[in-house]
Design an enzyme around this catalytic site. Structure first.
Site, PDB file in Angstrom:
ATOM      1  N   THR A 132       0.818  -1.206   0.000  1.00  0.00           N
ATOM      2  CA  THR A 132       0.000   0.000   0.000  1.00  0.00           C
ATOM      3  C   THR A 132       0.852   1.256   0.000  1.00  0.00           C
ATOM      4  OG1 THR A 132      -1.582   1.260   1.359  1.00  0.00           O
ATOM      5  CG2 THR A 132      -0.114  -0.223   2.520  1.00  0.00           C
ATOM      6  N   ASP A 133       0.277   2.359  -0.463  1.00  0.00           N
ATOM      7  CA  ASP A 133       0.961   3.649  -0.385  1.00  0.00           C
ATOM      8  C   ASP A 133       1.040   4.178   1.040  1.00  0.00           C
ATOM      9  OD1 ASP A 133      -1.724   4.271  -0.062  1.00  0.00           O
ATOM     10  OD2 ASP A 133      -1.795   5.783  -1.652  1.00  0.00           O
ATOM     11  N   GLU A 134       0.231   3.622   1.953  1.00  0.00           N
ATOM     12  CA  GLU A 134       0.202   4.145   3.317  1.00  0.00           C
ATOM     13  C   GLU A 134       1.509   3.915   4.067  1.00  0.00           C
ATOM     14  OE1 GLU A 134      -3.342   3.791   5.638  1.00  0.00           O
ATOM     15  OE2 GLU A 134      -4.558   3.300   3.889  1.00  0.00           O
ATOM     16  N   TYR A 158      -2.050  -0.425  10.958  1.00  0.00           N
ATOM     17  CA  TYR A 158      -2.173  -1.089   9.653  1.00  0.00           C
ATOM     18  C   TYR A 158      -0.959  -0.805   8.774  1.00  0.00           C
ATOM     19  CZ  TYR A 158      -3.284  -1.363   4.696  1.00  0.00           C
ATOM     20  OH  TYR A 158      -3.217  -1.602   3.340  1.00  0.00           O
ATOM     21  N   LYS A 162       2.085  -3.314   7.371  1.00  0.00           N
ATOM     22  CA  LYS A 162       2.396  -3.514   5.954  1.00  0.00           C
ATOM     23  C   LYS A 162       3.837  -3.110   5.647  1.00  0.00           C
ATOM     24  CE  LYS A 162       0.296  -4.704   2.949  1.00  0.00           C
ATOM     25  NZ  LYS A 162       0.193  -6.088   2.371  1.00  0.00           N
TER      26      LYS A 162
END
Length: 351
Positions: A132-134, A158, A162
């Site tokens: 993810t970009d997060e 989260y 990741k």
């Protein structure tokens, strides 16, 4: 030839499996734990298709994964399996640690052993990890979009989980020479999206006459990527990506959350008007912002286009209209999801 797809009954994984088998005859072995967001109804159209084998199980179950690898001898593993909802990670982070970190570690270990035993197929084997970009953190309004060279600055349980999984994948390439590829995508939307996420939640609440909850001032910015474009990007990276490389996948569609909700309301006003003739915008309600809410994400997908020739086929305008029409045409799927524990969840977090 066969590929193993983990998290295959979730939103993105299911779309990937469906699109893969629509375009390829190569068989897919699906592995999914079927937690709250894993739904076999997403794969219902594959019933009776001998190119698809579904196995209920956890990527953290080393014995199960090793058995599947030995039995089906896949030429690639595509890892979509993850706990992915930020709100849930805030209220219950342990599941995210177990699945995203421990689960990824155990999957990597099983794949490492399998790959070491391959002979003719070792050079062609791939492990593709979907992230993810997060993991990159949050951007200021004038900051350039995230590239693959941005440092990791995760801000939620989260995104931290990741980020840890991404580091493990990188380490297994560097240390064990496992042939890995990593993709970091922006916010996905489209068919089969679990209705706790913004777009399907707004569609469902609008049609149900409920408030349309928006965190804070609604000015959080996200880059929106139509899920089928994401799937095509993963296929392209799997086909031609350079080993050990990371590829950002974005839609080039930065929108504030409020703009997204306004767009959804306007499309629903056209496609399924309210009985009283008023706009769905009147149902918008601003609620208390969630803790640590990142202000802006944006993906620079230049590398993927430059090196592998990929770019999204859908604009936000075309993709979001397709998405609304899918939900209008599949109300049975939505009603099957939005019951029981899901209703309790929405009530708790969007009071």
């Amino acid at each position: 030839m066969t590929i193993l797809v983990t998290g295959s009954a979730g939103f993105i994984g299911a779309n990937f499996v469906l699109d893969w088998l629509h375009q390829h005859d190569e068989a897919v072995v699906s592995l999914d734990k079927l937690t709250y967001a894993g739904n076999l109804a997403n794969l219902k159209s594959l019933e009776g298709d001998d190119r698809h084998v579904f196995v209920k199980g956890d990527i953290g179950d080393s014995k199960l994964v090793a058995g599947l690898l030995a039995e089906y001898q896949p030429r690639a593993v595509v890892n979509f399996a993850a706990e992915s909802h930020v709100d849930r990670s805030i209220h219950g982070p342990e599941d995210f640690i177990q699945t995203n970190i421990v689960g990824t570690f155990r999957l990597l270990e099983a794949v490492r052993v399998y790959h070491a035993q391959l002979h003719d197929g070792a050079a062609a084997f791939r492990f593709l990890h979907v992230s993810t970009d997060e993991v990159y953190g949050s951007l200021e309004p004038t900051d350039p979009a995230f590239t693959e060279r941005n440092r990791y600055e995760p801000n939620s349980p989260y995104s931290a989980s990741k980020a840890a999984s991404d580091h493990l994948v990188r380490a297994y390439h560097h240390t064990y020479k496992l042939p890995v590829l990593t993709t970091n995508c922006s916010n996905n939307y489209g068919p089969y999206h679990f209705p706790e996420k913004l777009i399907p939640l707004i569609i469902h609440n609008a049609l149900s006459g409920k408030p349309l909850p928006i965190y804070g001032d609604g000015q959080q910015v996200r880059d929106w990527l139509y899920v089928k474009d994401h799937c095509s990007a993963v296929r392209r990276v799997l086909e031609a990506g350079k080993l050990g490389e990371t590829y950002n996948v974005g839609g080039w569609n930065e929108k504030t959350n409020l703009d997204v909700v306004h767009t959804l309301c306007d499309i629903l006003d056209q496609e399924r008007p309210r009985g009283d003739g008023r706009s769905y915008r009147e149902q918008i309600t601003f609620v208390k912002d969630r803790p640590g809410h990142d202000r802006r994400y944006a993906i620079d997908a230049t590398k993927l286009e430059r090196d592998l020739g990929w770019k999204p086929a859908e604009t936000f305008e075309s993709g979001i209209r397709k998405t609304v029409r899918w939900y209008l045409d599949n109300q049975g799927w939505v009603e099957n999801i939005t019951s029981g524990a899901y209703r309790d969840w929405v009530s708790k977090h969007y009071q």
